[in-house]
Each structure stands twice: as structure tokens, then as C-alpha cells.
Design a protein around this motif. Structure first.
Motif, mmCIF file in Angstrom:
data_model
loop_
_atom_site.group_PDB
_atom_site.id
_atom_site.type_symbol
_atom_site.label_atom_id
_atom_site.label_comp_id
_atom_site.label_asym_id
_atom_site.label_seq_id
_atom_site.Cartn_x
_atom_site.Cartn_y
_atom_site.Cartn_z
ATOM 1 N N ALA A 54 0.857 -1.091 0.148
ATOM 2 C CA ALA A 54 0.081 -0.006 -0.100
ATOM 3 C C ALA A 54 0.843 1.259 0.112
ATOM 4 O O ALA A 54 0.522 2.311 -0.524
ATOM 5 N N LEU A 55 1.899 1.123 0.562
ATOM 6 C CA LEU A 55 2.814 2.513 0.744
ATOM 7 C C LEU A 55 3.910 2.490 -0.521
ATOM 8 O O LEU A 55 4.316 3.882 -0.415
ATOM 9 N N ASN A 56 4.252 1.596 -1.262
ATOM 10 C CA ASN A 56 5.319 1.722 -2.098
ATOM 11 C C ASN A 56 4.976 2.068 -3.552
ATOM 12 O O ASN A 56 5.729 1.833 -4.524
ATOM 13 N N ARG A 57 4.201 2.770 -3.679
ATOM 14 C CA ARG A 57 3.755 3.041 -5.073
ATOM 15 C C ARG A 57 4.843 3.968 -5.596
ATOM 16 O O ARG A 57 5.027 4.087 -6.691
ATOM 17 N N HIS A 58 5.195 5.051 -4.818
ATOM 18 C CA HIS A 58 6.438 5.956 -5.180
ATOM 19 C C HIS A 58 7.440 6.075 -4.176
ATOM 20 O O HIS A 58 7.299 5.600 -3.033
ATOM 21 N N GLU A 59 8.427 6.796 -4.325
ATOM 22 C CA GLU A 59 9.562 6.592 -3.355
ATOM 23 C C GLU A 59 9.105 7.277 -2.043
ATOM 24 O O GLU A 59 8.490 8.395 -2.146
ATOM 25 N N ARG A 60 9.547 6.931 -0.952
ATOM 26 C CA ARG A 60 9.029 7.348 0.521
ATOM 27 C C ARG A 60 10.379 7.884 0.974
ATOM 28 O O ARG A 60 11.493 7.275 0.817
#
Length: 187
Positions: A54-60
């Protein structure tokens, strides 16, 4: 979303889940002495995987990765604690009393360390993606030679009416002795 993006997200989520579950279960067993069942590991892996996906769609940034890792570690700690067999009484279990705080602190320390490690891996992954997407020759030249662009001075047209000699305070003490010595100029 392309197939490559899906594979990338699935791989990164699997790495996150594996690191969280393995480090958490290993530390839990070493510190608590109670074995973690395979079913509990599977449930923890699925939960950590869902969080990471859920969190890794783009760079965090590091704050998101470390916070997600800390949250996953605390949830895994609770999952492991609640999955202990009912035959082990609460008094016999290491989490009873003040040791429960120590176990939570150990999970948080592991969370911060592994979260930072995962963030650095995530950062390296996205750097590789950005480098892969660049046009090769100009970017390769920039990497090898440096980011120095040739300087082209700006062209400004100055009208004769605007042109005047600068006599600011920096030039007041300048000595106007340019040219050959005075003795050589005498004829």
C-alpha cells in the motif's frame, strides 16, 4: 500500471515483509524464548506485505519507511504475544510485568535499525530507476566529466549615453602607473 511496475512493487513489498517478519520473529524468540508458529509467521508476512504494498507506489522518505517499520514491528510483537499457546500462563511468559516494556523497546530498536536499512535500499532502488530512465550518452558524459556546462556570458547592449567610467570607492586608491618606467619613455 505496467507489468514492470507491478513486479517492482511486489518485490519491494516482499523484501519489506521478509525483513520485518524475520527480524521480528528472530528477536522475539531470542528475547522471549517462546517459539513463533508457522501460521503466525504467515499471518505476519501477509500483514506486513499488505502494508508495504500500500505504501510503495512511489519513493518514500525515511520518516515514512521507519514509521511503517516501527508500526509493523509493534503489530508483529502483539501478534506473536497473542499467538502464544494457552498452556503457557501469563506468569510463565516473558512478557509479563516489566519485561513486556523491554520487549517493546527491543522491537522499536530493531524497527528503527531495519527501517533505516530498508529506507537506504529503497533510496538506492529509486536512484537506479532514475538512472535507467535517463538518455544514456549526455548523462554518461555528465557523470564522467562532471556537471560543468560551458559558460556563455550574457550579452548586454550598452548605449554610448549610458557608458561612463566607474570611479567607485574601490578604485580611489588605485595607482595609475601602467606602462614602461618613466625613464625609458624620455627621448
Amino acid at each position: 500500471m505496467s507489468a514492470l511496475e507491478r513486479v517492482s512493487r511486489l518485490t519491494r513489498a516482499a523484501v519489506f515483509a521478509a525483513v520485518c517478519v524475520v527480524m521480528s520473529a528472530g528477536g522475539h524468540v531470542l528475547a522471549g524464548g517462546t517459539p513463533v508458529t508457522v501460521w503466525t509467521l504467515f499471518v505476519g508476512m501477509v500483514a506486513a506485505f499488505a502494508l508495504a504494498y500500500a505504501l510503495n507506489r512511489h519513493e518514500r522518505g525515511p520518516e515514512i519507511v521507519v514509521t511503517a517499520t516501527a508500526g509493523a514491528q509493534l503489530l508483529l510483537h502483539e501478534l506473536y504475544t497473542r499467538s502464544v499457546s494457552v498452556s503457557i500462563t501469563q506468569a510463565d511468559h516473558v512478557h509479563a510485568g516489566t519485561n513486556g516494556v523491554g520487549m517493546s523497546v527491543a522491537h522499536l530498536v530493531v524497527a528503527v535499525m531495519s527501517g533505516w536499512w530498508l529506507y537506504r535500499g529503497e533510496s538506492a532502488f529509486w536512484l537506479m530507476v532514475r538512472l535507467w530512465g535517463m538518455a544514456p550518452l549526455p548523462k554518461l558524459r555528465r557523470l564522467l566529466v562532471g556537471a560543468v556546462e560551458p559558460f556563455t556570458p550574457p550579452i548586454r547592449v550598452v548605449l554610448a549615453a549610458e557608458a561612463k567610467t566607474y570611479r567607485g570607492p574601490e578604485l580611489v586608491r588605485a595607482i595609475p602607473r601602467r606602462g614602461p618606467p618613466a625613464l625609458l619613455n624620455a627621448r
